[in-house]
Design a protein around this motif. Structure first.
Motif, PDB file in Angstrom:
ATOM      1  N   SER A 447       1.062  -0.906   0.382  1.00 10.44           N
ATOM      2  CA  SER A 447      -0.248   0.624   0.170  1.00 10.44           C
ATOM      3  C   SER A 447       1.274   1.298   0.479  1.00 10.44           C
ATOM      4  O   SER A 447       2.171   1.188   0.897  1.00 10.44           O
ATOM      5  N   PHE A 448       0.726   2.541  -0.377  1.00  9.01           N
ATOM      6  CA  PHE A 448       1.232   3.568  -0.920  1.00  9.01           C
ATOM      7  C   PHE A 448       1.020   4.347   0.041  1.00  9.01           C
ATOM      8  O   PHE A 448       0.289   4.390   1.146  1.00  9.01           O
ATOM      9  N   ASP A 449       2.264   5.098   1.278  1.00  9.37           N
ATOM     10  CA  ASP A 449       2.365   5.904   1.968  1.00  9.37           C
ATOM     11  C   ASP A 449       3.399   6.972   1.506  1.00  9.37           C
ATOM     12  O   ASP A 449       3.995   6.957   0.669  1.00  9.37           O
ATOM     13  N   GLY A 450       3.937   8.152   2.313  1.00  9.86           N
ATOM     14  CA  GLY A 450       4.165   9.087   2.006  1.00  9.86           C
ATOM     15  C   GLY A 450       5.855   8.845   2.320  1.00  9.86           C
ATOM     16  O   GLY A 450       6.737   9.183   1.071  1.00  9.86           O
ATOM     17  N   ARG A 451       6.040   7.487   2.141  1.00  8.85           N
ATOM     18  CA  ARG A 451       7.835   6.710   1.968  1.00  8.85           C
ATOM     19  C   ARG A 451       8.450   6.582   0.652  1.00  8.85           C
ATOM     20  O   ARG A 451       9.507   7.203   0.554  1.00  8.85           O
ATOM     21  N   PHE A 452       7.777   6.156   0.364  1.00  8.93           N
ATOM     22  CA  PHE A 452       8.188   5.637  -0.953  1.00  8.93           C
ATOM     23  C   PHE A 452       8.238   6.714  -1.864  1.00  8.93           C
ATOM     24  O   PHE A 452       7.641   7.718  -2.039  1.00  8.93           O
ATOM     25  N   ARG A 453       9.747   7.026  -2.930  1.00  7.48           N
ATOM     26  CA  ARG A 453       9.975   7.894  -3.645  1.00  7.48           C
ATOM     27  C   ARG A 453       9.549   7.756  -5.311  1.00  7.48           C
ATOM     28  O   ARG A 453       9.445   8.008  -6.324  1.00  7.48           O
ATOM     29  N   ARG A 454       8.972   5.620  -5.168  1.00  6.03           N
ATOM     30  CA  ARG A 454       8.611   5.537  -7.258  1.00  6.03           C
ATOM     31  C   ARG A 454       6.693   4.751  -6.736  1.00  6.03           C
ATOM     32  O   ARG A 454       7.322   4.461  -5.284  1.00  6.03           O
ATOM     33  N   LEU A 455       6.620   4.953  -7.533  1.00  9.35           N
ATOM     34  CA  LEU A 455       5.517   3.855  -7.512  1.00  9.35           C
ATOM     35  C   LEU A 455       4.630   3.758  -8.557  1.00  9.35           C
ATOM     36  O   LEU A 455       5.045   3.995 -10.344  1.00  9.35           O
ATOM     37  N   SER A 456       5.249   2.263  -8.538  1.00 10.40           N
ATOM     38  CA  SER A 456       4.538   1.696 -10.526  1.00 10.40           C
ATOM     39  C   SER A 456       2.891   0.879 -10.467  1.00 10.40           C
ATOM     40  O   SER A 456       2.981   0.210  -9.070  1.00 10.40           O
ATOM     41  N   VAL A 457       2.084   1.718 -11.184  1.00  8.80           N
ATOM     42  CA  VAL A 457       1.340   0.787 -11.238  1.00  8.80           C
ATOM     43  C   VAL A 457       0.298   0.027 -12.141  1.00  8.80           C
ATOM     44  O   VAL A 457       0.995   0.145 -13.339  1.00  8.80           O
ATOM     45  N   THR A 468      -2.061   8.952  -4.039  1.00 10.30           N
ATOM     46  CA  THR A 468      -0.824   9.458  -3.630  1.00 10.30           C
ATOM     47  C   THR A 468      -1.113  10.397  -2.943  1.00 10.30           C
ATOM     48  O   THR A 468      -1.104  10.947  -1.641  1.00 10.30           O
ATOM     49  N   GLY A 469      -2.394  10.818  -2.714  1.00  5.32           N
ATOM     50  CA  GLY A 469      -2.684  11.993  -2.466  1.00  5.32           C
ATOM     51  C   GLY A 469      -2.650  13.247  -2.738  1.00  5.32           C
ATOM     52  O   GLY A 469      -2.330  13.481  -3.666  1.00  5.32           O
ATOM     53  N   LYS A 470      -3.494  14.447  -1.423  1.00  5.84           N
ATOM     54  CA  LYS A 470      -3.083  15.554  -2.339  1.00  5.84           C
ATOM     55  C   LYS A 470      -1.267  15.707  -2.507  1.00  5.84           C
ATOM     56  O   LYS A 470      -0.957  16.650  -3.670  1.00  5.84           O
ATOM     57  N   LYS A 471      -0.956  15.756  -1.415  1.00  6.30           N
ATOM     58  CA  LYS A 471       0.364  15.945  -1.258  1.00  6.30           C
ATOM     59  C   LYS A 471       1.643  14.998  -1.547  1.00  6.30           C
ATOM     60  O   LYS A 471       0.997  13.873  -1.178  1.00  6.30           O
ATOM     61  N   SER A 472       2.566  15.161  -2.429  1.00  6.29           N
ATOM     62  CA  SER A 472       3.297  14.161  -2.919  1.00  6.29           C
ATOM     63  C   SER A 472       4.798  14.274  -2.976  1.00  6.29           C
ATOM     64  O   SER A 472       4.897  15.269  -4.231  1.00  6.29           O
ATOM     65  N   TYR A 473       5.729  13.525  -2.508  1.00  8.21           N
ATOM     66  CA  TYR A 473       7.005  14.027  -3.123  1.00  8.21           C
ATOM     67  C   TYR A 473       7.610  13.375  -3.695  1.00  8.21           C
ATOM     68  O   TYR A 473       8.812  12.410  -3.982  1.00  8.21           O
ATOM     69  N   ILE A 474       6.336  11.984  -4.484  1.00  6.76           N
ATOM     70  CA  ILE A 474       7.166  11.027  -5.273  1.00  6.76           C
ATOM     71  C   ILE A 474       7.968  11.695  -6.195  1.00  6.76           C
ATOM     72  O   ILE A 474       7.527  12.787  -7.114  1.00  6.76           O
ATOM     73  N   ARG A 475       9.337  10.605  -6.624  1.00  4.10           N
ATOM     74  CA  ARG A 475       9.982  11.309  -7.928  1.00  4.10           C
ATOM     75  C   ARG A 475       9.875  10.614  -9.394  1.00  4.10           C
ATOM     76  O   ARG A 475       9.937  10.878 -10.308  1.00  4.10           O
ATOM     77  N   SER A 476       9.078   9.466  -9.403  1.00  2.92           N
ATOM     78  CA  SER A 476       8.863   7.952 -10.868  1.00  2.92           C
ATOM     79  C   SER A 476       7.859   7.490 -10.692  1.00  2.92           C
ATOM     80  O   SER A 476       7.401   7.573  -9.270  1.00  2.92           O
TER      81      SER A 476
END
Length: 803
Positions: A447-457, A468-476
């Motif tokens: 499950s996605f949370d703010g720790r992850f820097r990358r998201l693959s769907v 990802t929600g309203k604010k995300s520090y995701i990089r990829s």
């Protein structure tokens, strides 16, 4: 992995200190202090990471490494947000422009105060981490210099060499001359008990000035002689490449992986003590397939399943949760231990590259070109003197292949890896580590949370914004066969990588230009027709991949992107008459010559004026160039530009139509590095300069309709490995002479107008593996082969049927 995070931060802090020193005012000192502390910690992180991955390490050290990783991410976030705020402002004039400039200045001052506050907080946290490491002895307990690998205890009994789990190992015997190193190694080599554990062996002496060709030849001969097998004919005349292939094939037969039949028999023996019940057969085959021929995995999993009820529901549950079972089931601990050893033994610079394979779906065929470009965009690949980033990334992939951590799916005719994949069980290890280290979230497995820097769907109808929600520090972000994506006003502004593959996406919003940190943009296999003009704001973009989209025109703003290395835009228009090659390019605007770092440009339409063609001569770093819709009169202009491309390796040229002659004779100095050449369109004669290309390994002629035999020129090319002739010649006979094509592995001869005979003399094509030829009207007109083709694996003869 904390080491990678800190490396990325230091790389960003250095230019920030250089460029923003005056603007940051008093904060400069704090940033400098943070950099110094991180450089101090960085020296120990490779070993700390390795130690933190071991089961017997203290929880305190693991927590410290996790805190350090999160602190590095926090620093990266602050820097990226600040640089985003300083992004290129829009240009306005006169009084309105003056007011806007004042307004931006006030906002910048406010932003700098916010950054200053955050940096002071981070500085306190870094100092606290350093104090914690000193108090608990974390850094002092880790000895720098081991490179993240374990050291072995000294041994005295030679039988220890063959105890434990079989794996490839190198043992170095070190000491000054005369100590008896060679004598010791020879005693081990001649020990009959030890030699019996190996299928083959060779004793080779390597001098400091050895020649690789002689070394390989000597080793191969020793292998055959040791097993009393006949040495292959011609081994004394083989070159280095042929000897490597011979050695690899010989050792491949000695692999410990089982074939499908043996795997199934071993599994049934362990799981059922006999035959498999019919209702479990399909599931059992799937489980065996996931074991990938590994005897250890088959034995362990088969033994575990032998204790379970023989119910479809029970076995289906196990198959669906095999990743969790590997982590929690004591009966599978041996598999887990062995697979994790492969990961832990990796040097630090390969661990992030290896974990990156988590982004791909299960059973996905990974394209190696995009993979290495993604590694570069993420910052995993560092420059080396005299070597491009792309070449370093390819070295990383080769090293992973040599460690058997990726498996080759497809190799091009010239030996380059095109596609690869990951063993199913190894993928489970990758997913586990990627989640544990907050490296990547794969929806469906975590499950996605703010720790992850990358998201693959994968295969999801959901909008990424809802994940990802309203604010995300995701990089990829990676979307595979997922239908919706919404950039949002500011939600993903820190993105470095956006990879949308094979989705229903049909448009790109104007606010794409807000992604100022974006380095990699792929919209491959989507329905996108045009790009917004705001793309010109993406000053960090390295790769633009629009292959198999509906894009036909690139906005002129593309020419502002000075860091672009790759523009990949081509498609196949299968709606046209298939009698002509259905290859489509894209319209680029004048100014393309400003992109001086460009290495790949595929594919450009050449029928929009001579200006663009002439500007191509400024792209001196190009490795790959594809041109379509070339007119006869523009041929000389094109090759005037190509003459400046000293590093060009791959060239594709397609004419405007099947009646438009390709005039390619105007070449004084052809690019000497050229290895791939594809010419699509009619030729009055085969260009003379082709015979000068000593490195050419692939030649494809399509629709050439030559009145002379092209084989007479091409057969002398010393490096040629693939030749395709499709509608390429109108002569009655093609003759492959005895001394021709000494390295050719694949030959395709199709639809040659007027060709009645194909003659292959004895001695020609000695390394040919695949032959496709035809169609012929009857068997009598099929190829007359006088030669022995010892390596031929596939022969395809196309014979026309009479109505």
């Amino acid at each position: 992995m904390a080491e990678i995070a800190v490396n990325l931060v230091i790389d960003k802090l250095l230019p920030l200190l250089d460029q923003e020193a005056r603007l940051l005012g008093g904060v400069h000192t704090q940033v400098e202090d943070i950099k110094k502390e991180l450089l101090y910690i960085q020296a120990f992180l490779m070993d700390a990471d390795a130690k933190g991955e071991k089961a017997d390490v203290s929880q305190g050290l693991k927590t410290w490494i996790q805190d350090l990783r999160e602190t590095a991410y926090s620093i990266e976030d602050v820097i990226d947000e600040y640089l985003l705020h300083l992004g290129n402002p829009s240009q306005r004039h006169r009084f309105i422009g003056f007011l806007c400039k004042v307004g931006r200045l006030i906002k910048k001052l406010k932003r700098r105060r916010e950054v200053a506050s955050k940096i002071r907080d981070i500085q306190k946290k870094v100092l606290k981490l350093k104090e914690t490491s000193s108090t608990h002895g974390f850094i002092s307990s880790v000895q720098p210099g081991s490179g993240g690998r374990s050291t072995s205890a000294p041994w005295h009994d030679p039988r220890r060499l063959v105890e434990g789990t079989p794996k490839r190992t190198v043992i170095s015997v070190v000491g000054m001359g005369g100590l008896g190193k060679t004598t010791l190694a020879n005693k081990i080599y001649e020990n009959k008990v030890l030699v019996g554990h190996f299928d083959c062996s060779a004793w080779i002496t390597v001098s400091q000035s050895f020649k690789m060709e002689e070394l390989l030849r000597n080793m191969s001969m020793k292998f055959y002689e040791a097993r009393k097998e006949p040495v292959p004919e011609g081994i004394n005349t083989m070159d280095e490449s042929s000897l490597m292939t011979l050695t690899r094939q010989y050792l491949q037969d000695k692999s410990c992986n089982l074939c499908s039949k043996s795997s199934w028999e071993l599994f049934c023996k362990k799981a059922f003590q006999g035959g498999c019940p019919p209702e479990l057969e399909k599931l059992s085959h799937d489980i065996v397939r996931r074991c990938g021929g590994l005897p250890l995995a088959i034995v362990a999993i088969g033994g575990l399943l032998s204790r379970k009820e023989k119910l479809v529901s029970e076995w289906q549950k196990f198959n669906d949760t095999i990743g969790c079972e590997l982590q929690s089931n004591s009966h599978l601990e041996s598999i887990n231990t062995i697979l994790f050893l492969s990961y832990h033994d990796l040097p630090y610079y390969l661990k992030s590259c290896f974990l990156y394979l988590a982004i791909f779906p299960e059973d996905y065929t990974i394209r190696c070109g995009p993979l290495t470009r993604l590694w570069i965009a993420e910052g995993f690949v560092k420059t080396k003197r005299g070597v491009t980033l792309e070449e370093v990334a390819e070295e990383f992939l080769t090293e992973l292949r040599h460690r058997s951590l990726v498996q080759v799916s497809k190799v091009s005719a010239d030996g380059r890896i095109k596609h690869c994949h990951v063993h199913d069980l190894m993928r489970e290890i990758i997913l586990t580590k990627a989640e544990e280290l907050s490296f990547c979230c794969v929806m469906g497995t975590s499950s996605f949370d703010g720790r992850f820097r990358r998201l693959s769907v994968h295969n999801s109808p959901n909008n990424v914004a809802n994940i990802t929600g309203k604010k995300s520090y995701i990089r990829s972000i990676f979307l595979y066969d997922s239908q919706t994506f919404f950039l949002g006003a500011s939600r993903f502004n820190l993105l470095k990588v956006l990879d949308i593959d094979d989705s229903g996406l049909d448009s790109v919003p104007e606010n794409l230009g807000n992604l100022l940190h974006l380095r990699y943009l792929s919209l491959r296999n989507t329905k996108v027709r045009m790009l917004p003009r705001s793309i010109g704001k993406l000053q960090n973009l390295q790769t633009l991949d629009l292959r198999f989209t509906l894009v036909e025109d690139l906005p002129v703003e593309i020419n502002r992107l000075k860091k672009l290395h790759n523009i990949l835009v081509h498609n196949y228009d299968l709606g046209v008459d298939l009698g002509w090659f259905p290859f489509k390019g894209v319209h680029v605007k004048e100014g393309i010559g400003c992109l001086e770092e460009l290495q790949k440009l595929s594919c450009v339409e050449a029928n929009h004026g001579v200006g663009v063609i002439k500007e191509l001569g400024k792209l001196r770093q190009l490795r790959k160039l594809s041109i379509t819709k070339l007119t006869r009169e523009n041929g000389k202009h094109l090759f005037a530009s190509i003459t400046n491309m000293n590093r060009l390796e791959s060239l594709l040229i397609s004419s405007l139509s099947e009646d438009e002659i390709l005039d390619l004779q105007h070449v004084s100095y052809p690019p000497s590095c050229l290895t791939r050449l594809k010419l699509i369109g009619p030729l009055e004669k085969l260009p003379d300069w082709i015979s000068e290309l000593q490195n050419l390994s692939i030649v494809i002629l399509y629709g050439s309709n030559l009145m002379n035999d092209p084989v007479q020129v091409l057969q002398a090319l010393p490096s040629l490995q693939l030749l395709q002739l499709v509608r390429a010649s109108a002569v009655e006979e093609l003759c492959f002479e005895a001394t021709g094509f000494q390295k050719l592995k694949r030959l395709v001869v199709l639809n040659l107008m007027g060709v009645k005979r194909v003659k292959i003399e004895n001695g020609a094509l000695p390394l040919l593996e695949k032959l496709l030829v035809g169609p012929f009207h009857n068997w009598r007109s099929s190829p007359r082969v006088s030669a022995t083709l010892p390596d031929l694996q596939l022969l395809n003869l196309l014979i026309c049927r009479k109505n």
